[in-house]
Design an enzyme around this catalytic site. Structure first.
Site: not given
Length: 612
Positions: A2, A27, A74, A100-101, A485, A489, A492, A508, A607
């Protein structure tokens, strides 16, 4: 997670806070709000959604004041809504808090306060803070002491800012274990924020709070202390970032701007740290002597998300360059398996923000077991840097897009430097070999520029692929982490299901997913895995998959075996991942844009993940 912004001074607080929140919207953007103290009372405006929605409310119902706090959220506790948006107040409206938390014991505290007659309006854990502060104020405490008493009663991770009617000339901020709190120092005015870009337009002089510290901010100055009341003296930090660096610079999105900044970010990460003439690297901020480095018997790279993928590449780099056993571990899992680390282990903790809760937890677990810890981070003075014995900064500059791009390549660059440094100090890498590796590094930004030159062709390819719902990414050796990666990308920012696999694992199980038309991105630059990668391509081709090969630009033979080729310039084997990252980022970006997605602020993402 946040974003927090606060202001005290002679200017109108609301405009400063809202502009700061915009710079922190990466954030969190589920909801936003501001609170200002004016005419002896507190005025609050909140809204679900992004900051634009809050701005609309402020136009309809304006407020003004010279002391205020704001927040962009968030969601962790409670759905995004006006009731759950910050700032939160108590029953009497005498105190407001932004947070925040996560508070671990908030239900216990809430039940106790409810039994005492307090009424709660939200589903959040944060609201208990406002009620606790108000309770202590009513008992005669100052705002500073009330916050101090409140924080002794809660457990968990928090960064908070508090204002109250009883003390109209004060703002109190505090933190422990959840993101950052910086205090900006101006001329007769002061700023509070959870990240530096929020206040760069006003000041570059900041004080950074450590865990379990509190700041009393008034127009007369800033007083730091511990939660138990002990005074703290701290030097002012000067931030050298230019505020313009945090703007889009003419690009459509921050993410695209940051993709194009990678040649510079890579260059800035090795600039001033290498001597191609001698083959040496200079990493003085690691704070480790040659004897301490020679005593290391094992390296463990710990990270989350994109940083973990960089760690997987770094594992191979360090083993090849330094000749030392190296592992890569997921930060969120590391401390829960009772890791076998000790004094002869170097733990390299990687986080672009330096505030990732899982990685910080891994660091604390490693230090308890006696391991030496070095941070790799993009943020000077971050919590991770402070928790570690030393640090290697990546110098990528502010990264605003939630999906990491330039910090990924800059992190791999830092790990490459670390591998060379360890190899030279430990005597496992000869000077002439190190000189060759450093010369290859010097050439890499130019190769990244060349890969960026394929942007238009990749955008055209994205138009053809944007309607697909599933993708596979395949790679071998150094390129398997790039497959992970690339898939990350894509999913997300475009919300398309995508998976990355080692090419050798195809038979496999994952080969069952291959059906007619499914896009398969095959990473096939020429190295010692090239022949086997061609065999994997043939397996996909036999099952009518749609193959997109990322291959060397002079590899004309591969064009006859795949549907599309994204050519990239050849690079040194250990540095090829820095070049391969570019087309994967661009492909994800253009597909997401085609699908109408918000590439800078994808849903459900923030972020900095500052809670577990």
């Amino acid at each position: 997670m946040c974003g927090i912004v606060g202001y005290i001074g002679d200017r109108d607080a609301v405009g400063i806070i809202v502009e700061g929140l915009k710079r922190l919207e990466y954030r969190g953007y589920d909801s936003a709000g501001v609170a200002v103290l004016a005419d002896g009372g507190i005025q609050i405006r909140r809204s679900p959604g992004k900051i634009k929605a809050l701005e609309g409310i402020l136009r309809e119902r304006p407020v003004a004041g010279r002391l205020g706090i704001g927040h962009t959220r968030w969601a962790t506790h409670g759905r995004p809504s006006e009731e759950n948006a910050h700032p939160h107040t108590d029953c009497t409206g005498s105190v407001v808090v932004v947070h925040n938390g996560i508070l671990e014991n908030y239900l216990e505290v809430k039940e106790r306060l409810s039994a005492e007659g307090h009424t709660f309006r939200s589903e959040t854990d944060t609201e208990v803070l406002a009620h606790l502060v108000e309770k202590h104020l009513a008992a005669g405490s100052s705002l500073e002491e009330a916050v101090r008493q409140t924080l002794r009663a809660v457990r968990g991770a928090y960064a908070i800012a508090v204002i109250g009617r009883q003390d109209p000339g004060a703002l109190v901020a505090a933190k422990t274990g959840a993101g950052g709190v910086v205090i900006g120092l101006g001329e007769g005015e002061y700023f509070v924020a959870s990240d530096i870009p929020a206040i760069l337009a006003h000041t570059r002089d900041v004080l950074v709070l450590e865990d379990e510290e509190l700041a009393l901010v008034t127009k007369g100055g800033v007083r730091l202390s511990t939660l138990d009341g002990q005074p703290v003296e701290r030097a002012v930090t000067r931030i050298v970032w230019d505020p313009i660096m945090a703007e889009k610079g003419g690009y459509r999105h921050f993410m695209l701007k940051e993709i194009y900044e990678q040649p510079r970010a890579v260059t800035d990460t090795f600039r001033g740290r290498i001597s191609p003439e001698t083959g040496n690297c200079f990493l003085p901020d690691m704070n480790l002597t040659p004897d301490e480095l020679r005593a290391i018997r094992r390296v463990v790279l710990v990270a989350c998300g994109t940083s973990y993928h960089a760690a997987l590449v770094g594992r191979i780099m360090v083993e090849r360059l330094a000749g030392i056993p190296t592992e890569a571990d997921i930060g969120s899992e590391f401390r829960y398996r009772d890791p076998l680390v000790g004094p002869d282990t170097l733990v390299v903790a990687i986080s672009q923000s330096g505030e990732t809760a899982d990685t910080l937890g891994a660091v604390k677990a490693a230090r308890l077991r006696g391991a030496t810890v070095v941070a790799v981070s993009n943020v000077v003075g971050s919590a991770l840097a402070r928790e570690s014995h030393g640090v290697v900064y990546i110098h990528a500059g502010p990264e605003i897009g939630v999906a990491s791009t330039k910090t990924f390549t800059a992190t791999m660059t830092a790990l490459y430097l670390l591998g060379i440094h360890l190899g030279r100090v430990r005597g496992t890498l000869a000077a002439d070999e190190a000189q060759k590796h450093l010369q290859e590094l010097l050439e890499t930004p130019r190769l990244i520029e060349a890969a960026l030159g394929r942007d238009e062709a990749i955008a055209d390819l994205a138009r053809q692929l944007a309607h697909h719902r599933n993708f596979l990414y395949l790679g071998r050796g150094l390129h398997y982490p790039l497959a992970l990666e690339g898939a990350l990308k894509l999913k997300e920012i475009s919300y398309i299901h995508a998976e990355g696999y080692p090419g050798g694992e195809m038979k496999h199980g994952p080969i069952a997913l291959i059906e007619e038309g499914i896009p398969v991105v095959a990473l096939a630059p020429r190295d010692h895995t090239y022949e086997r990668m061609l065999a994997n391509i043939e397996e996909v081709r036999a099952r009518d998959g749609l193959i997109i090969a990322v291959a060397h630009e002079d590899d004309h033979a591969i064009a006859g075996t795949v549907n599309h080729v994204i050519p990239v310039p050849p690079a040194a084997e250990l540095l090829m991942p820095l070049v391969l990252a570019i087309p994967l980022q661009l492909l994800a970006y253009h597909i997401a844009v085609r699908r109408g997605c918000d590439v800078d602020q994808p849903r459900n993402r923030a972020k900095s993940v500052t809670v577990e």
